[in-house]
Design an enzyme around this catalytic site. Sequence first.
Site, PDB file in Angstrom:
ATOM      1  N   CYS A   1     -17.479 -32.219 -15.397  1.00 29.08           N
ATOM      2  CA  CYS A   1     -17.100 -33.627 -15.237  1.00 29.08           C
ATOM      3  C   CYS A   1     -16.655 -34.245 -16.569  1.00 29.08           C
ATOM      4  O   CYS A   1     -17.381 -34.180 -17.562  1.00 29.08           O
ATOM      5  CB  CYS A   1     -18.282 -34.404 -14.662  1.00 29.08           C
ATOM      6  SG  CYS A   1     -17.932 -36.165 -14.495  1.00 29.08           S
TER       7      CYS A   1
ATOM      8  N   CYS B   1     -12.972 -46.631  -5.159  1.00 30.78           N
ATOM      9  CA  CYS B   1     -13.940 -45.789  -5.862  1.00 30.78           C
ATOM     10  C   CYS B   1     -14.385 -46.543  -7.118  1.00 30.78           C
ATOM     11  O   CYS B   1     -13.583 -46.825  -8.003  1.00 30.78           O
ATOM     12  CB  CYS B   1     -13.272 -44.456  -6.203  1.00 30.78           C
ATOM     13  SG  CYS B   1     -14.330 -43.347  -7.126  1.00 30.78           S
TER      14      CYS B   1
ATOM     15  N   CYS C   1     -21.763 -41.479 -18.930  1.00 33.56           N
ATOM     16  CA  CYS C   1     -22.803 -40.937 -18.047  1.00 33.56           C
ATOM     17  C   CYS C   1     -23.682 -40.014 -18.870  1.00 33.56           C
ATOM     18  O   CYS C   1     -23.191 -39.271 -19.725  1.00 33.56           O
ATOM     19  CB  CYS C   1     -22.171 -40.166 -16.891  1.00 33.56           C
ATOM     20  SG  CYS C   1     -23.382 -39.597 -15.671  1.00 33.56           S
TER      21      CYS C   1
ATOM     22  N   GLU D   1     -13.217 -47.112 -15.180  1.00 35.28           N
ATOM     23  CA  GLU D   1     -12.095 -47.009 -14.262  1.00 35.28           C
ATOM     24  C   GLU D   1     -12.522 -47.219 -12.817  1.00 35.28           C
ATOM     25  O   GLU D   1     -13.633 -46.879 -12.424  1.00 35.28           O
ATOM     26  CB  GLU D   1     -11.430 -45.643 -14.419  1.00 35.28           C
ATOM     27  CG  GLU D   1     -10.754 -45.534 -15.772  1.00 35.28           C
ATOM     28  CD  GLU D   1     -10.203 -44.159 -16.078  1.00 35.28           C
ATOM     29  OE1 GLU D   1      -9.245 -44.091 -16.840  1.00 35.28           O
ATOM     30  OE2 GLU D   1     -10.738 -43.167 -15.572  1.00 35.28           O
TER      31      GLU D   1
ATOM     32  N   CYS E   1     -11.187 -37.037  -8.795  1.00 32.39           N
ATOM     33  CA  CYS E   1     -12.623 -36.883  -9.041  1.00 32.39           C
ATOM     34  C   CYS E   1     -12.868 -36.179 -10.360  1.00 32.39           C
ATOM     35  O   CYS E   1     -12.272 -35.133 -10.635  1.00 32.39           O
ATOM     36  CB  CYS E   1     -13.254 -35.983  -7.990  1.00 32.39           C
ATOM     37  SG  CYS E   1     -13.020 -36.527  -6.350  1.00 32.39           S
TER      38      CYS E   1
ATOM     39  N   CYS F   1     -22.829 -33.177 -16.375  1.00 38.09           N
ATOM     40  CA  CYS F   1     -22.512 -32.065 -15.482  1.00 38.09           C
ATOM     41  C   CYS F   1     -21.370 -31.253 -16.102  1.00 38.09           C
ATOM     42  O   CYS F   1     -20.465 -31.807 -16.727  1.00 38.09           O
ATOM     43  CB  CYS F   1     -22.117 -32.582 -14.102  1.00 38.09           C
ATOM     44  SG  CYS F   1     -23.468 -33.471 -13.296  1.00 38.09           S
TER      45      CYS F   1
HETATM   46  N1  SAH Z   1     -22.782 -39.279 -10.560  1.00 39.67           N
HETATM   47  C1  SAH Z   1     -22.424 -39.328  -9.178  1.00 39.67           C
HETATM   48  C2  SAH Z   1     -21.096 -39.973  -8.871  1.00 39.67           C
HETATM   49  C3  SAH Z   1     -19.908 -39.666  -9.749  1.00 39.67           C
HETATM   50  S1  SAH Z   1     -18.943 -38.241  -9.542  1.00 39.67           S
HETATM   51  C4  SAH Z   1     -22.492 -37.953  -8.589  1.00 39.67           C
HETATM   52  O1  SAH Z   1     -22.709 -37.004  -9.315  1.00 39.67           O
HETATM   53  O2  SAH Z   1     -22.377 -37.823  -7.389  1.00 39.67           O
HETATM   54  C5  SAH Z   1     -18.215 -38.217  -7.962  1.00 39.67           C
HETATM   55  C6  SAH Z   1     -17.970 -36.790  -7.489  1.00 39.67           C
HETATM   56  O3  SAH Z   1     -16.939 -36.121  -8.231  1.00 39.67           O
HETATM   57  C7  SAH Z   1     -19.210 -35.953  -7.629  1.00 39.67           C
HETATM   58  O4  SAH Z   1     -19.406 -35.156  -6.499  1.00 39.67           O
HETATM   59  C8  SAH Z   1     -18.861 -35.090  -8.820  1.00 39.67           C
HETATM   60  O5  SAH Z   1     -19.632 -33.933  -8.852  1.00 39.67           O
HETATM   61  C9  SAH Z   1     -17.398 -34.834  -8.583  1.00 39.67           C
HETATM   62  N2  SAH Z   1     -16.708 -34.340  -9.769  1.00 39.67           N
HETATM   63  C10 SAH Z   1     -17.027 -34.550 -11.059  1.00 39.67           C
HETATM   64  N3  SAH Z   1     -16.171 -33.908 -11.863  1.00 39.67           N
HETATM   65  C11 SAH Z   1     -15.267 -33.290 -11.070  1.00 39.67           C
HETATM   66  C12 SAH Z   1     -14.108 -32.500 -11.332  1.00 39.67           C
HETATM   67  N4  SAH Z   1     -13.691 -32.235 -12.566  1.00 39.67           N
HETATM   68  N5  SAH Z   1     -13.410 -32.050 -10.265  1.00 39.67           N
HETATM   69  C13 SAH Z   1     -13.802 -32.339  -9.010  1.00 39.67           C
HETATM   70  N6  SAH Z   1     -14.878 -33.090  -8.711  1.00 39.67           N
HETATM   71  C14 SAH Z   1     -15.614 -33.557  -9.724  1.00 39.67           C
END
Ligand code: SAH
Length: 372
Positions: A124, A110, A117, A97, A347, A121
Amino acid sequence: MRPVAAAMPNLLDYDLAGLAAWFAGLGEKPFRARQVMRWIHREGCDDFEAMTDVAKSLRAKLGERAEIRSPVLLRDAVSSDGTRKWLFDVGGANAVETVFIPASGRGTLCVSSQAGCALDCAFCATGKQGFNRNLDAGEIVGQLWLANRLLGAVPGAEDGGRVVDNVVLMGMGEPLANFDNVVTALRVMLDDHAYGLSRRRVTVSTAGVTPAIDRLRDECPVALAVSLHAPDDALRDRLVPINRKYPLRGLMAACRRYLERAPRDFVTFEYVMIDGVNDGDDHARALVALTRDVSCKFNLIPFNAFPHAGLACSPVERIRRFAGILLDSGIIVTTRRTRGDDVAAACGQLAGQVRDRTRRTRMRPLQTMEET
Ligand code: SAH
């Protein structure tokens, strides 16, 4: 067995140096590479025959030996707030996406760097899908190429034309785990013969692949965002598992080294606000101490829920108080306004993959987050 025919090179995969080398292989001069680069990226052209100032014989040669293979669009969703989310096919029943967040007459794109991935995390949605593969450079820059076409930013396009003037690698995937392809794509984004974006307006966001932060500084310094999410290793180990390999001390040192060459004089720390997990006053105070020696700004991201996340967003009042503690210590803090969550474009909600990993032998019909 019949050998599989090698796919023709995709010219979207090359930065200018790569394109010039490829043209040299054809016995062509470097200025031809510049010319073709401009057609592809400035004009949004994917047809060699339309490149009118390129000699007819060369156009024919290019048509036989190369392609301009742009991403295949599967879906275009528009949020009530104007945010647009595009789903792109990346083969093998996978999709990624891209999200466009408009501001008056321009906007931020974005971009995704991987299908799925591997970092997993805790908060995420993309991580829950597992890792499928790295995107090619052409699939990364192709998201910008296609966005410009869809937004009408290329010459001759129909609707008024919005320009992408900001690119953030904050879509699906960990950009620094796909380093070479990401750097090639970044070079195209920055190149004056292509998109000519400012280094300050192209941001790589990383969960903290420390050695690759140094490589990025040396090879292609752009704005840096680091997904911090916790002020100490014990908590960060749980939320951002790559922290076990690259703990905070080394990460902070890499941020300081990055700043020596960064186009901006601060690193952005992203911090997702999760109710009762990382949002206490003590966490905020510990963050102030942790980042004391790093010139930084904080971007607080209200946690965006997704099915089975098992986590909740911090209450507004809590976020305000947390931000207040950082602000009082002199740190600049912004709280991210959630955009596009009605089309699951916010995000952490990006999960464009269409394969059901729990039953690998069977394919489900095309499915994205908003339907689950
Ligand atoms: N892998 C990279 C980029 C992708 S995520 C990174 O970790 O930075 C982009 C941002 O969205 C990151 O800061 C991530 O931690 C955040 N993010 C991921 N899941 C989220 C969620 N459910 N709610 C809010 N932010 C989230």
